[in-house]
Scaffold this motif. Structure first.
Motif, PDB file in Angstrom:
ATOM      1  N   ASN A  14      42.138  43.068  39.239  1.00 49.76           N
ATOM      2  CA  ASN A  14      41.397  41.936  39.240  1.00 49.76           C
ATOM      3  C   ASN A  14      40.704  42.022  40.778  1.00 49.76           C
ATOM      4  O   ASN A  14      40.428  40.974  41.480  1.00 49.76           O
ATOM      5  N   GLY A  16      37.882  41.871  43.632  1.00 49.84           N
ATOM      6  CA  GLY A  16      36.624  41.305  43.670  1.00 49.84           C
ATOM      7  C   GLY A  16      36.221  41.445  45.230  1.00 49.84           C
ATOM      8  O   GLY A  16      36.851  41.634  46.044  1.00 49.84           O
ATOM      9  N   SER A  26      33.425  41.921  40.658  1.00 52.24           N
ATOM     10  CA  SER A  26      34.357  40.787  40.329  1.00 52.24           C
ATOM     11  C   SER A  26      35.113  41.345  39.047  1.00 52.24           C
ATOM     12  O   SER A  26      34.708  41.945  38.297  1.00 52.24           O
ATOM     13  N   ASP A  27      36.570  41.162  39.309  1.00 49.50           N
ATOM     14  CA  ASP A  27      37.337  41.110  38.152  1.00 49.50           C
ATOM     15  C   ASP A  27      37.636  42.586  37.548  1.00 49.50           C
ATOM     16  O   ASP A  27      37.446  42.753  36.456  1.00 49.50           O
ATOM     17  N   ASN A  29      39.309  45.456  36.635  1.00 50.41           N
ATOM     18  CA  ASN A  29      40.739  46.361  36.508  1.00 50.41           C
ATOM     19  C   ASN A  29      40.756  47.424  35.942  1.00 50.41           C
ATOM     20  O   ASN A  29      39.862  48.001  34.711  1.00 50.41           O
ATOM     21  N   GLY A  64      41.870  40.425  44.700  1.00 48.25           N
ATOM     22  CA  GLY A  64      42.901  41.172  43.850  1.00 48.25           C
ATOM     23  C   GLY A  64      43.591  42.123  44.809  1.00 48.25           C
ATOM     24  O   GLY A  64      43.444  42.113  45.927  1.00 48.25           O
ATOM     25  N   HIS A 202      30.947  44.036  37.055  1.00 45.09           N
ATOM     26  CA  HIS A 202      32.138  43.800  36.526  1.00 45.09           C
ATOM     27  C   HIS A 202      32.281  45.018  35.377  1.00 45.09           C
ATOM     28  O   HIS A 202      31.451  45.764  35.203  1.00 45.09           O
TER      29      HIS A 202
END
Length: 259
Positions: A14, A16, A26-27, A29, A64, A202
């Motif tokens: 996560n 960011g 952002s986010d 993974n 994150g 993202h």
């Protein structure tokens, strides 16, 4: 490749990143495993370089966390080599500047990459392909468990790109290391990639190259390939050329691709 926890070299959880009131990522993974080649793609300004800077510890994530294997050793290959052309610097001397390198290790790495004849050549006289191999040699001298390659075929023609991707894959096989490659173009790297992560601030999509190539978000960002399947580019026998978009051209065409 199996994605067991023990094989994980780096995990982005996560992540960011915001700067000066603007969200850069952002986010995010993503996990890179031992023996896995992951290609990070995205348009200009998508945050690829920002994510790599965070992995290398040059930038802090706003949110994150990044989990790194306890014995993680990163070998980093930058996109370009910036050296004052008036500075006399041989390849041997340049590689000897790597922190902690043993000079007796340099000849073996140069030989492995097929550039041992460049040992005494001045760095600023190297061709594009020679420069990229020297930068790869520099990354390998760290005996990395993870190779991070920023546009590793920058300034190299199509045939040279294919050779470099084959070389990177064989090094992965020999060392069992993970590889994270940044690219703006999925077409030529597909056959040498296990996992593709497409980002645009993202994660737009991720998975096998074929899955990503067919994903609507990837196609919206990069367009749908032409009549020729992009995967086929890697299996050609140099009996054709490519235009500036990577499209296969007839034998009598003089177009070629310079990425």
């Amino acid at each position: 490749m199996s994605a067991g926890a023990n094989n994980a070299l780096v995990s982005f959880d996560n992540i960011g990143i915001a700067f000066d009131g603007r969200t850069l990522l952002s986010d995010i993974n993503m996990t890179i495993h031992k023996g896995e080649i992951v290609t990070l793609i995205g348009p200009n300004g998508s945050g690829k370089s920002t994510l790599i800077r965070t992995l290398l510890g040059l930038q802090q994530a706003t949110s994150g966390r990044i989990q790194r294997h306890a014995q993680l050793r990163i070998g980093y290959m930058p996109q370009k080599l910036h050296i004052d052309p008036t500075l006399p610097l041989s390849v041997n001397h340049f590689l000897g500047l790597v922190k902690g390198v043993k000079k007796q290790d340099i000849p073996a790495v140069l030989t492995r990459l097929g550039i041992n004849k460049l040992a005494n050549k001045q760095v600023h006289f190297l061709s594009g392909g020679e420069t990229q191999r020297v930068l790869l040699a520099r990354a390998l001298l760290n005996r990395p468990s993870l190779l991070v390659l920023d546009e590793p075929v920058q300034g190299v023609d199509v045939n040279g790109q294919i050779e470099l991707y084959n070389l990177i894959a064989s090094i992965r096989d020999e060392l069992g290391c993970g590889v994270l490659m940044i690219s703006h173009d999925l077409h030529l790297v597909m056959a040498k990639t296990d996992t593709v992560v497409c980002i645009n601030q993202h994660v737009c999509c991720s998975g096998s190259p074929q899955h990503v190539k067919e994903h609507p978000e990837y196609q919206a960002l990069f367009g749908v390939p032409g009549a020729e399947d992009s995967i086929a580019i890697y299996s050609h026998h140099h009996d054709h050329t490519h235009d500036e978009h990577g499209k296969v051209m007839p034998n009598d065409s003089h177009s070629h691709c310079n990425h």
